[in-house]
Every structure is written in structure tokens, then in C-alpha cells.
Enzyme design. Structure first.
Site, short mmCIF file in Angstrom:
data_model
loop_
_atom_site.label_atom_id
_atom_site.label_comp_id
_atom_site.label_asym_id
_atom_site.label_seq_id
_atom_site.Cartn_x
_atom_site.Cartn_y
_atom_site.Cartn_z
N ASP A 23 -9.71 -45.72 2.01
CA ASP A 23 -8.30 -45.00 2.28
C ASP A 23 -7.42 -45.89 1.67
OD1 ASP A 23 -6.03 -44.20 3.02
OD2 ASP A 23 -6.56 -44.07 5.41
N GLU A 187 -7.08 -36.56 0.94
CA GLU A 187 -7.14 -37.33 2.29
C GLU A 187 -7.37 -36.20 3.22
OE1 GLU A 187 -3.24 -39.25 1.98
OE2 GLU A 187 -4.10 -40.84 0.63
N ASP A 211 -0.39 -35.03 9.01
CA ASP A 211 -0.63 -36.27 8.74
C ASP A 211 0.88 -36.91 8.63
OD1 ASP A 211 -0.76 -38.67 7.46
OD2 ASP A 211 -2.20 -38.29 5.98
#
Ligand code: AMP
Length: 620
Positions: A23, A187, A211
């Protein structure tokens, strides 16, 4: 030869190199793997350490470079040499970021406003790709240290709204860091995978991924169909996040303590202490109802209720984005079956409550919201490594798919690297008058001539009603479904006759064979182009001969004897060249046949128009 290593972190023997999930975040980055023993994704941490590596790079005077926590220490003291939020610059030009240039404390070059941005450090210039690669290099070496094995392959996540340039920049950063980036994934897709969504074969789910990080907010609406993730819409605000909660708290205290703006502007260290205290208060209030502490002998306090009043306007902004995303996807809250929470700021109870109320359902929030994207990337990496045999992962076509057209040429309908599922249709027609059948040969590969590609299937479309050449409309459609199965259909649109066939394009092909087919196409590219041009000229010549002959049969009496001789000679010459001529010779012969036929074709046309006009009233 396969390598065997002992994995110190997991205590197990490791047959092959690990593929890691990364990530690469705006504020923090982290690496995860699927544990070979438990088969569960875990983030990689140094002993007693944290998994998060701040995405910050510091350049020291003596040419030293530090990354992560080490670099973060210099954010306040050496802002011009300390690079943060480089993800915001990936694939961007100065024009793209100039509205937010005050956000960056380091120097972004503005001399060429259209080209990709560069960051200036002293007399050196760095591209965002180079800077990101430094973060990735650090992650790679940490992972190698923890796993005690080489880490050369990775899956890296990017926001769903990243365009091709930004994805390519991320891929390049990985390459520069010595990583083979097997895949760039979204993501929200990674977050869904971490929660096990999209792992079952016939599963169909509509998912919202919310998010909220430190400085950015994204909402993505995904549709998962049998393991294929489709982004229906995205929305968000790239300058909204937990940092805004902190600033609101600082403002609130500043008011309470009657601190003038000027004092904070002049006393950077006081401003920084207040900001850090505010973040501490916010984090404390996620699990307590009161916070009290002091900053430079001054007491600061905040209740949960007061904090929520400060945070609510920001959460309302995110709700507005969620509603827009739903609208863009053509959905309502009722259509959303799963809601996944990602990012550190989703720990705030008010955020959870307001989002759960909005979607009217419980949230997926059991995993660490800072880790969930990396964990999902690890799940994807594990699938790519072939460890998860139940999961069929075939979301791009590795080789082009097409059909054979006149002269043995490959006509590509689905180019290589197309995302699946995908559907493409194209219309073809007949070459001969009264042609009642059409052979559809399906090929796979990158070469221009079908003889150099791999034949997958062949079938005939019969029963086309008698029509002049060029009139029937045969639509050939290619559909690659989520399982990677290709369905080829051919339908004559005027009569409705149709025929279809199913093939498994990758069946029996190893990765090496796919690679070889790609290599061959590069090696032979020039020759192939030449051959294609020749075949196209031959085909065109054949068509012109046919049309001219048809014309002669119908209109012979309109031509002078000399015209007739010249035309027949030109046809014979062209016919000969089709067999043995070069592309240029054929083209010259086509031109001379056209030159010869042009005068009588025009004459005939004029006559036809004249006839049509006769007896008609032309109204002005
Ligand atoms: P991320 O960008 O996803 O790493 O999120 C970082 C943001 O999450 C920062 O603004 C943190 O202050 C915030 N954060 C981390 N832990 C908590 C917590 N327990 N409660 C509220 N906010 C938090």
C-alpha cells in the site's frame, strides 16, 4: 532451479520467493504478505515496531537520504529538504497541482507548466517517480530484512481514480526500486479482497468503500461479479481528512486560550505542539469521553461532544460525496450490500455512526483500517503466485484475439491487455455476389498474418440469403466472460441468421509460450507490416478487378473499342501483378486502371443523372 530459504518471521521453509502486497500511501505506506502457514494476510512489522512507514523522504546535506520515521523528524525543521505527499504529484504537471502549491513546503518546478512535475532539492531535480521509488526501496529492504529472503515481485495499490499516467508512474517507481510490479490494483478492490469479498466464483455484490485518511477522502462504488471488480463510480476530496479534525481542534483551543493568529505564526514550535496535542485528543476521544492535558503549562481540554461538533461539518462533506458517487453509479443506498471502512480516520465513532446511518447497515470495520489495503494487496499477490488454487484470476487478456480476414490477415477485435469481461463487435460483409456462407476463423496472437498466430476455433455462418457482394451485414462479436472464456458469435443482421462458438483462449498455453508469442511479434514487426501492406494491396486489386469486370458486363456498349482494349490490358496487368508484384507495383497498376476507367465512368454517371433529371421539376 527453485530457491529454498528459511523464513525467520514465519519459521517456515520457503520454497519460492514471496510476492508482497504494497500500500503506497499519501501519508504512510506498508507491506503485507499471506502467511504461508496460516494462509492469512499479515502486515510486515519489525520486531516490536509498527508496520506503517511514513511516505516521507529527507535529503541530508552530505547526500544522505532517509525514508520513513527518520525522515519525518525533519518535516518541521527542514521543510525544503523533506518530501511528503509525493503521491499527490504522481503523473501530474505543474498546471495540475498549482492550485495547491502552498500545501507543498518543498520546491516544485514551475518553469515548464505542461510537463510532468519535478521537485528541486538544492541543485538536483527529482521526479515524483524517483521519490516514490525511494519509499518503495525502503519498503522492499524492510520486507527483505523481516522475511530474510529476496523480495523482487510486488502488487502495488493505487486509488481507483488514478488515470493511466498515474498508474504507469507508480509502475515505473516500482521498477526503479528493483521490483517487478506484477499488478497495480485499486485500493478499494484490495480492501474488498481483504474482507474476503469477490473471492467466490458466482458471487455478485455491490460494495461501497469509504476511505478517510489523514489528508484525503475517497468513496468508491464497486460491482463485484464472479471475482471481477468493476469501479462504477468514485468521488472524494483530495484535501479532506483527519488533519482537518486536528486543525479544527487547534482553532477551538486557540479561541479558548485567546491565542492570536500572529503568535502561532511566529512561534512555529507552539503551533506544532498544539497540532500534535490536537491529534492526541482526537485519538483519545475515539475511546474516551473526555480529554485533558497541557501545552506549555496551559491546560487544554475537549469533550467527545465538543469534538463531534467540530468534526461533523467535515463528515457531512464526505456524505455529500457518497451521495454524488451513488448518483453517478445510478444507484441508491438500498443497492449497496456491503460498506467497507478504510483509513485511520474511520476510527472516529462519529464517522462510523454517520456512515452506517447513511447506508442503513452495519459496516465492515473489524480489520485495522490502516492495514486493510495492504492486506488485500497481499491477498492479490498470493492469488498471482498461484497459491490460491480455488481462485481463477484472469482479468486481462494476455494475447490479442481476432479473426482472419481477406488475404490471411489478422483483424484484432480484442487487443492484448484488455480488461475482462469485455465485449466487442465489428461488421463484415461478403466478397462475392450471392455468397451464402462465411467462414469465421478465430486466432490469438500479435502477428499480422494469421498463419503466424494460434488458431483457436473455426465455424461457418451459413444460410445468408442471396445478395450482391458487400450488402450482407455480418456482425461478429467477441465476448470474453469473467472466467476467461471467449464466446464468438456471428450474425447476419438483415436476415437474422446466427451461429456461435465457445473457446478457452489460454487453454494449454504456458506463461513462457505467451512470452514467446509476444517476443516474436516484436522481432517480426517490420516484416509483418510489409506483408500486411502487400496483402492489403492484393486484396484491393482483386476487388477492383471484380468491380470493373462487373461494370464491363453491364455497360460494354457505352465504351469505345479502344477503351475496352485498354481496360482489358490494365486488368490483365494487374491480375499478373497480384501474383508476383510488389506493393508499389500493384498500387501503380491500380491507379492506371482507375485512370483508364475514370472518363467512361464519369460519362455514364452524367448520362444517368441527366436521365433522372428529365421530366422533373426542379424547384428553386
Ligand atoms: P491514514 O492516512 O489512513 O494513515 O490515516 C491517518 C489519520 O487517521 C490521521 O489523521 C490520524 O490522526 C487518524 N487516526 C489514527 N488513529 C485514530 C484514532 N484512533 N481515532 C481517530 N483518528 C485516528
Amino acid at each position: 532451479m527453485s530457491k529454498i530459504g528459511i523464513n525467520i518471521a514465519t519459521g517456515s521453509l520457503q520454497q519460492e520467493e514471496m510476492i508482497v502486497g504494497i500500500d503506497l500511501g499519501t501519508t504512510n505506506s506498508l507491506v503485507a504478505i499471506v502467511h504461508p502457514d496460516t494462509q492469512k494476510p499479515v502486515v510486515l512489522k519489525e520486531y516490536n515496531g509498527t508496520a506503517l512507514v511514513p511516505s516521507v523522504v529527507h535529503f541530508g546535506d552530505a547526500g544522505s537520504v532517509s525514508v520513513g520515521d527518520e525522515a519525518k523528524k525533519f518535516l518541521i525543521t527542514e521543510p525544503q529538504n523533506t518530501i511528503f505527499s509525493v503521491k499527490r504529484l504522481m503523473g501530474k504537471s505543474y498546471n495540475d497541482v498549482k492550485d495547491h502549491s502552498s500545501f507543498f513546503t518543498y520546491k516544485i518546478l514551475d518553469d515548464d507548466t505542461e510537463r510532468l512535475v519535478k521537485v528541486q532539492l538544492g541543485d538536483r531535480f527529482y521526479s515524483p517517480i524517483e521519490l516514490s521509488s525511494l519509499v518503495l526501496k525502503e519498503l522492499k529492504s524492510r520486507a527483505e530484512h523481516i522475511l530474510k529472503t529476496a523480495v523482487n515481485r510486488a502488487v502495488i495499490t493505487v486509488p481507483a481514480y488514478f488515470n493511466d499516467a498515474q498508474r504507469q508512474a507508480t509502475r515505473d517507481a516500482g521498477k526503479l526500486a528493483g521490483l517487478d510490479v506484477l499488478r497495480i490494483i485499486n485500493e478499494p478492490t484490495a480492501a474488498s479482497l481483504a474482507y474476503g469479498l469477490g473471492m467466490k466464483k458466482d458471487e455478485v455484490r455491490t460494495v461501497a468503500v469509504y476511505d478517510l485518511g489523514g489528508g484525503t477522502f475517497d468513496i468508491s462504488i464497486l460491482k463485484i461479479t464472479s471475482g471481477i471488480f468493476e469501479v462504477l463510480s468514485t468521488n472524494g476530496n483530495t484535501y479532506l481528512g483527519g488533519d482537518d479534525f486536528d486543525s479544527a481542534i487547534v482553532k477551538y483551543w486557540q479561541n479558548e486560550l485567546s491565542l492570536p493568529d500572529e503568535e502561532l505564526r511566529n512561534d512555529k514550535s507552539l503551533a506544532q505542539s498544539l497540532r500534535l496535542k490536537a491529534e492526541e485528543a482526537k485519538i483519545c476521544l475515539s475511546s474516551h469521553s473526555n480529554f485533558e492535558s497541557s501545552v506549555r503549562e496551559r491546560t487544554v481540554s475537549l469533550t467527545k461532544e465538543e469534538f463531534e461538533n467540530l468534526a461533523r461539518p467535515f463528515v457531512n462533506q464526505t456524505i455529500y460525496c457518497c451521495k454524488s458517487a451513488l448518483q453517478d453509479a445510478g444507484l441508491t443506498v438500498k443497492d449497496i450490500e456491503e460498506v467497507i471502512m478504510v483509513g485511520g480516520s474511520t476510527r472516529v465513532p462519529l464517522v462510523k455512526k454517520m456512515i452506517s446511518d447513511l447506508f442503513q447497515k452495519p459496516l465492515h470495520d473489524s480489520m485495522n483500517p490502516d492495514e486493510v489495503v495492504a492486506l488485500g494487496a497481499a491477498v492479490q499477490a498470493d492469488i498471482l503466485a498461484g497459491n490460491n488454487k480455488d481462485f481463477l484470476l484472469l482479468d486481462i487478456t494476455p494475447l490479442s484475439l481476432g479473426i482472419e480476414t481477406m488475404g490471411g490477415l489478422m483483424d484484432v477485435l480484442i487487443p492484448r491487455n484488455s480488461k475482462i469481461p469485455t465485449k466487442v463487435g465489428r461488421q463484415y460483409t461478403t466478397q462475392k455476389d450471392g455468397q451464402s456462407g462465411m467462414r469465421i476463423s478465430v486466432f490469438q496472437g500479435e502477428r499480422d498474418l494469421v498463419k503466424d498466430n494460434r488458431k483457436l476455433a473455426e465455424f461457418s455462418l451459413n444460410g445468408i440469403p442471396a445478395m450482391p457482394a458487400g450488402l450482407p451485414k455480418v456482425e461478429v462479436s467477441f465476448l470474453v466472460n469473467a472466467d476467461g472464456i471467449l464466446v464468438v458469435k456471428a450474425k447476419e443482421l438483415r436476415s437474422g441468421v446466427e451461429q456461435s462458438i465457445e473457446v478457452k483462449p489460454q487453454y494449454g498455453l504456458t506463461d513462457e509460450e505467451v512470452e514467446k508469442m509476444l517476443m516474436d511479434s516484436i522481432v517480426h514487426a517490420k516484416d509483418d507490416m510489409k506483408t500486411r501492406a502487400l496483402v492489403e494491396a492484393q486484396t484491393e486489386a482483386g476487388q477492383i478487378i471484380r468491380t470493373t469486370n462487373n461494370f464491363l458486363v453491364k455497360n460494354r456498349e457505352f465504351l469505345s473499342p479502344q477503351e475496352l482494349v485498354n481496360t482489358n490490358n490494365a486488368i490483365a496487368n494487374l491480375q499478373k501483378l497480384i501474383q508476383s508484384g510488389t506493393k508499389d507495383q500493384i498500387q501503380t497498376a491500380i491507379e492506371s486502371l482507375n485512370e483508364i476507367s475514370k472518363p467512361y465512368a464519369e460519362r455514364l454517371m452524367d448520362e444517368a443523372i441527366g436521365k433522372a433529371m428529365k421530366g422533373k421539376n426542379v424547384l428553386e
